[in-house]
Enzyme design. Structure first.
Site, mmCIF file in Angstrom:
data_model
loop_
_atom_site.group_PDB
_atom_site.id
_atom_site.type_symbol
_atom_site.label_atom_id
_atom_site.label_comp_id
_atom_site.label_asym_id
_atom_site.label_seq_id
_atom_site.Cartn_x
_atom_site.Cartn_y
_atom_site.Cartn_z
ATOM 1 N N ASP A 406 20.242 8.606 -19.007
ATOM 2 C CA ASP A 406 19.908 9.879 -19.638
ATOM 3 C C ASP A 406 20.310 11.062 -18.754
ATOM 4 O OD1 ASP A 406 18.360 11.420 -21.714
ATOM 5 O OD2 ASP A 406 17.179 11.940 -19.944
ATOM 6 N N GLU A 459 25.080 9.364 -20.830
ATOM 7 C CA GLU A 459 24.921 10.520 -21.711
ATOM 8 C C GLU A 459 25.380 11.728 -20.890
ATOM 9 O OE1 GLU A 459 21.769 13.449 -23.908
ATOM 10 O OE2 GLU A 459 21.327 12.467 -22.016
#
Length: 735
Positions: A406, A459
């Site tokens: 993330d 990401e």
């Protein structure tokens, strides 16, 4: 005069009596000594304030009386070397309590472990730090070990000592910063925390950073756990190790477990989730973070227990069961992992030992002001070790097939979401966070080295170079990068009225220019259906039927586009309401034919995609892709060819206009028959069933002319055509 009498006035003795000594084992426990003629005696010392009598109880049943010296410390001696014993304590009223003595045991943490921890290179850190049930010197108990280099004293508190740690002071393991204590009699299921006397002189109560289980939030204690799970996914792991994800089909179903279907545990979810994923054809499930987190509204992205599966859905072994069942069904499992930041909750990592330990001390590097969280100190070897080992923990202990990392962009740049003057350049004067880059390279290289066939997914929303390039070529070493540019551009295009799309063709085709620079994954994730954005279908223009047609065309384009696929739960059947963590998906929509038909389309997209190597085998090879066009031209029609390594050819044609194009003439790569293998306008998917009777042919008017096919393109549709070198061979049925 006894040893304790001799030092009773010393600061060391007082510290032991007050349970603030950094090495209580140096005084308490069993201590052999040899007199001048070579005879060995053993002194046994125990801290028992408020006791009326204290004895050492040996394995043969004999007892040694200990005498009270001062401040609750008792001592006695016996001839010979140390032998196993327990401590019997009699309190007022005659009640006797017999327990093992934590201070008679040598450390369970080995010298090699200490060496590797100090260097920040312990790849199985979770096997040393944390709480570990074991037998030590003939006694069953739990060994507690924690890293807190700036603490002045450490205690273990829990339901086994009435949350009073004065009798369970830990010992410092030298310059490593590790503190350790074996506590006899503690069992699996015990709740505990660490009581830490910081360098600032204040006591803090902290959950164990390495705990592998935690209490159900909002409770925050750590829980002693021991896995008894027996895996049954050897066949899956063998197949995984033999493959290479870049050259395999990969379509990912992103799931927030708590709101997929309400009230399910890890075990409850196994059957319905497997049934749904098999019906829709996805190759993988990606779970939003399942590490423990205090606030459910964070969706799991503010982690307090990096090594603990959240107890909201059951035990760690229950999660193992879910992963195992998915593997046995042929479904891979990816988990979101959050090494970019952590919450400021006082019970967790923040200022763990009274100093900025896990977080960077400089707030210009150590705080995310937008998120109200802290940033790890990637330049500290022990902190990098904590995170690298954590990635390996999920891959090893839970057989996770990949980690989606993330907020990578927030880690890469020192000026991320900061104004001028709020950040400090690196040593070269640049904005790159060199320590974070080194950490990402280390975790990726280590994960791929130790676990064959896994995937690491970034990401990452910027143009940072080499995200998926190998680390030995100065890349970050990820296997895939989320193509956020494609996602933003394509959704911007799809929300436009079809009448106006012809002026914005570049929003759908710009990704063809850069789409082979990294190994990309096309994400329609949870972030696109929250915070007022609405659901995917609600962002499409027109009435309900037109919205569904737009969505079908879009998904057909997405599945044909180079790159692996990711779709957030609910979008496969046209969830209308925006996603909320507080309620389950609108499964009742599947009672409506149009939504059930949309889900059928997704199942067909995945089935045909998996069966057609041109759509995935050379995703990262620009020579496998070509744009198609003339002689007809309409900027609302986007066509391209995909090719595999064995001569397979597949053409994708999307008509994003609101009108059907009949007699549309398109130059195809080769002459011959092309089988229509998917049409998003098929009646089975809720469309008008316009099409090409399953087959088109491309012909050259002369040797130098292109091969032209005449096709019908339904309004708001995507069609796939597979080249048939020999028209007499059987062809796939139309989906």
């Amino acid at each position: 005069m006894s040893y304790l009498e001799d030092v009773s006035a010393s600061a060391e003795w007082i510290a032991v009596a007050q349970s603030t000594h950094h090495d209580p084992h140096a005084v308490l426990g069993a201590h052999p000594r040899t007199d001048s003629v070579g005879r060995t005696t053993t002194a046994i010392r125990a801290r028992r304030p408020f006791a009326e009598a204290v004895q050492a109880v040996f394995d043969d049943g004999s007892r040694l009386d200990l005498a009270h010296v001062a401040h609750g410390i008792w001592e006695g001696s016996h001839s010979g070397p140390p032998v196993p014993y327990r401590i019997a304590t009699t309190y007022e009223g005659g009640h006797e309590d017999i327990v093992g003595d934590p201070y008679r045991h040598l450390s369970a943490v080995g010298e090699l472990d200490i060496h590797l921890i100090a260097e920040g290179r312990h790849e199985r850190l979770w096997e040393v730090l944390g709480s570990h049930p074991r037998a030590l010197d003939g006694e069953q108990g739990v060994d507690f070990a924690v890293w807190a280099p700036n603490a002045r004293s450490m205690r273990v508190v829990g339901d086994f000592n009435g949350w009073n740690g004065e009798g369970h002071s830990m010992r410092s393991m030298g310059g490593s910063g590790v503190w350790e204590l074996f506590v006899p009699g503690v069992a699996v299921g015990a709740r505990y925390k660490y009581e830490i006397l910081g360098a600032d002189g204040h006591w803090r109560l902290k959950a164990d950073p390495m705990a592998q289980e935690a209490e159900l939030p909002p409770a925050t204690a750590s829980v002693v756990t021991l896995s008894a799970y027996r895996w049954n996914d050897d066949a899956w792991l063998t197949r995984r190790a033999a493959g290479h994800a870049v050259a395999q089909p990969m379509s990912v179903y992103e799931v927030h477990l708590g709101s997929w279907r309400a009230g399910l545990t890890y075990r409850d979810a196994a059957d319905p989730l497997i049934e749904h994923v098999l019906a829709t054809g996805f190759t993988h499930v990606e779970f939003m973070p399942l590490a423990e987190h205090p606030f459910g509204g964070s969706w799991g992205y503010q982690v307090s227990g990096y090594y603990a599966a959240t107890s909201r859905f059951g035990t760690p072994d229950d999660l193992r069961y879910l992963v195992d069942r998915l593997h046995q069904a042929g479904i891979g499992v990816i988990m979101d992992w959050v090494p970019g930041h952590f919450p400021k909750d006082a019970f967790a990592l923040a200022r763990f030992d009274g100093t900025a330990l896990y977080e960077h001390a400089d707030p210009r590097r150590g705080e995310h002001q937008d998120w109200g969280t802290l940033v790890f100190d990637y330049g500290r070897s022990e902190v990098r070790n904590f995170l690298v080992a954590n990635a390996l923990f999920w891959l090893s202990e839970f057989h996770i097939d990949g980690l989606r990392v993330d907020a990578v962009a927030s880690m890469l740049y020192l000026d991320y979401s900061r104004k001028a003057g709020e950040w400090e350049p690196n040593i070269h004067g640049g904005r790159e966070n060199l320590e974070a880059i080194h950490f990402l390279q280390e975790v990726n290289a280590t994960a791929y080295r130790t676990h064959k066939g896994i995937v690491m997914i970034a990401e990452e929303s910027t143009a940072f170079p080499g995200v998926t390039a190998p680390t030995d070529h100065a890349g970050l070493g990820f296997g895939f990068k989320w193509n956020m540019g494609w996602m933003n551009d394509s959704l911007e295009y799809m929300k436009r009225d079809p009448l106006h799309r012809s002026h914005h063709e570049g929003e759908m085709t710009f990704s063809f220019v850069y789409g082979f620079g990294e190994n990309y994954m096309l994400p329609i994730s949870h972030d696109e259906v929250v915070h007022g954005k609405g659901s995917l279908v609600s962002r499409m223009p027109g009435d309900h039927a037109q919205r569904l047609a737009n969505l079908r065309a879009y998904l057909g384009f997405m599945w044909g586009h180079p790159g692996k696929k990711l779709l957030f739960m609910g979008q496969e059947f046209g969830q209308i309401g925006e996603w909320s963590v507080d309620r389950e998906l609108d499964w009742w929509l599947l009672d409506q034919p149009s939504h059930a038909q949309l889900q059928q389309l997704v199942g067909s997209l995945n089935a045909v995609y998996r069966a057609q190597a041109p759509l995935w085998e050379r995703d990262n090879d620009s020579s496998s892709f070509s744009r198609l066009g003339a002689p007809s031209w309409d900027p609302s029609v986007i066509a391209f060819e995909r090719r595999d390594a064995h001569g397979g050819r597949l053409v994708v044609i999307s008509n994003f206009a609101g009108v059907t194009r009949t007699g549309y003439r398109l130059a195809l790569p080769v002459e011959g028959s092309w089988q229509e293998i998917l049409n998003t306008d098929a009646a089975a998917f809720g469309g008008g069933d316009a099409g090409n009777l399953g087959m088109i042919s491309a012909h050259r008017e002369d040797d130098d002319a292109p091969a032209i096919a005449t096709v019908t393109l339904p309004a708001l549709s995507t069609l796939w055509f597979r080249y048939q070198p020999d028209p007499h061979l059987p062809t796939p049925s139309r989906w």
